[in-house]
Design a protein around this motif. Structure first.
Motif, mmCIF file in Angstrom:
data_model
loop_
_atom_site.group_PDB
_atom_site.id
_atom_site.type_symbol
_atom_site.label_atom_id
_atom_site.label_comp_id
_atom_site.label_asym_id
_atom_site.label_seq_id
_atom_site.Cartn_x
_atom_site.Cartn_y
_atom_site.Cartn_z
ATOM 1 N N LEU A 159 -19.068 27.764 18.958
ATOM 2 C CA LEU A 159 -19.179 28.187 17.601
ATOM 3 C C LEU A 159 -18.798 27.071 16.674
ATOM 4 N N GLY A 160 -18.963 25.996 16.922
ATOM 5 C CA GLY A 160 -18.570 24.854 15.985
ATOM 6 C C GLY A 160 -17.137 24.326 16.259
ATOM 7 N N GLY A 183 -15.493 33.908 10.600
ATOM 8 C CA GLY A 183 -14.545 34.429 11.805
ATOM 9 C C GLY A 183 -15.199 35.013 13.013
ATOM 10 N N ALA A 184 -14.582 35.047 14.159
ATOM 11 C CA ALA A 184 -15.276 35.437 15.235
ATOM 12 C C ALA A 184 -14.053 36.426 15.953
ATOM 13 N N THR A 195 -9.364 29.487 24.276
ATOM 14 C CA THR A 195 -9.997 28.908 23.129
ATOM 15 C C THR A 195 -9.631 27.552 22.909
ATOM 16 N N VAL A 196 -10.648 26.675 22.572
ATOM 17 C CA VAL A 196 -10.599 25.450 22.190
ATOM 18 C C VAL A 196 -11.066 25.121 20.665
ATOM 19 N N VAL A 197 -9.977 24.378 20.067
ATOM 20 C CA VAL A 197 -10.140 24.141 18.687
ATOM 21 C C VAL A 197 -10.755 22.762 18.319
ATOM 22 N N LEU A 225 -17.229 27.175 10.970
ATOM 23 C CA LEU A 225 -17.875 27.978 12.440
ATOM 24 C C LEU A 225 -19.379 27.861 12.047
ATOM 25 N N ARG A 226 -20.223 28.442 13.052
ATOM 26 C CA ARG A 226 -21.527 28.357 13.136
ATOM 27 C C ARG A 226 -22.035 29.289 14.175
#
Length: 274
Positions: A85-86, A111-112, A219-221, A236-237
């Protein structure tokens, strides 16, 4: 199968939230108050088998990164097994629905939210200073804001450190004040801050939150190298496969419109032989 649902924030909820809370808190408050305000266009995503592969990858990353997540992009090899998601690479679990919140005015993904049964967790990542974390300050601001609105906020120790258990007030259908539980979890990373907001049953039931906590841990940032102000939302995308699908739909619609402008064009012919 995972389902991607594109949602949009309620303009009124956004306005109220921005007037009463800090920029980092506002999206979560808007999400809690307007969770049912969604766009009804679903997009099929990756299979449960792919999601399972992502979970297996996490088991390997525990030893490589020295902890069990969430992770910085430098601690993993690639986004394989996760939804890209970017700024966030999100691991999926069987039965999970992923809702992407789109700001109506800018069409930016802000947001997701991973939904599993009657539980959900919203994920957002923000820029942070290199020298210090920001969760302590943000947690205090969230608590102060919610208490000022007539709610409650209590700090407790959770799986990822100090978290905030809250009851957020809002107007019910009959005009009476109702309180929605929300659980704020924060993780300070290298130049980033990840916030996870649990709602529904997961906000009050550890058992219901367990699987969604795996999503948070996996989750990876992706902070990137761009200079950003502290607390600025990391971009995000839509996943690439979703963008490609939408592009194909747009081309199909454009083609159909073009055909509509040629009403006298000869169509297929059948020659009859006697």
């Amino acid at each position: 199968m995972s389902i991607f649902r594109r949602g949009k924030n309620s303009e009124q909820a956004e306005t109220d939230a921005e007037a009463q809370v800090s920029p980092v808190e506002a999206p979560a408050v808007a999400e809690a108050e307007a969770a049912d305000n969604e766009v009804a266009n679903d997009i099929t995503g990756s299979s449960a088998e792919d999601e399972g592969a992502g979970a297996e990858a996490d088991a390997v990353e525990v030893s490589a990164a020295g902890h069990d997540g969430p992770y910085d992009a430098s601690e993993v090899d690639s986004s394989v097994g996760r939804l890209d998601l970017g700024a966030l690479w999100v691991v999926g679990v069987p039965g999970m629905e992923l809702r992407l919140e789109v700001e109506e005015t800018t069409q930016n993904v802000v947001g997701a939210t991973a939904v599993l049964g009657d539980s959900a967790v919203q994920l957002q990542a923000f820029a942070a200073p290199k020298s210090m974390g920001i969760w302590d300050d943000i947690r205090a601001e969230i608590a102060e804001s919610i208490v000022a609105q007539g709610g409650t906020a209590d700090e407790t120790r959770g799986a990822l450190g100090t978290e905030l258990r809250t009851r957020m007030p809002s107007a019910g259908p009959d005009g009476r004040t109702v309180f929605a539980p929300a659980r704020f979890v924060g993780v300070d990373g290298p130049r980033w801050f990840l916030r996870a907001v649990f709602s529904g049953r997961a906000a009050i039931d550890e058992g219901a939150a367990q699987t969604l906590m795996q999503v948070v841990r996996g989750t990876v940032v992706v902070r990137g190298d761009a200079a950003m102000a502290p607390r600025e939302l990391l971009p995000l995308r839509l996943p690439e496969e979703v963008e490609a699908s939408e592009a194909e739909d747009d081309e199909s619609e454009a083609g159909a419109s073009s055909d509509d402008l040629k009403p006298f064009e000869r169509g297929p012919e059948i020659t009859e032989v006697r």
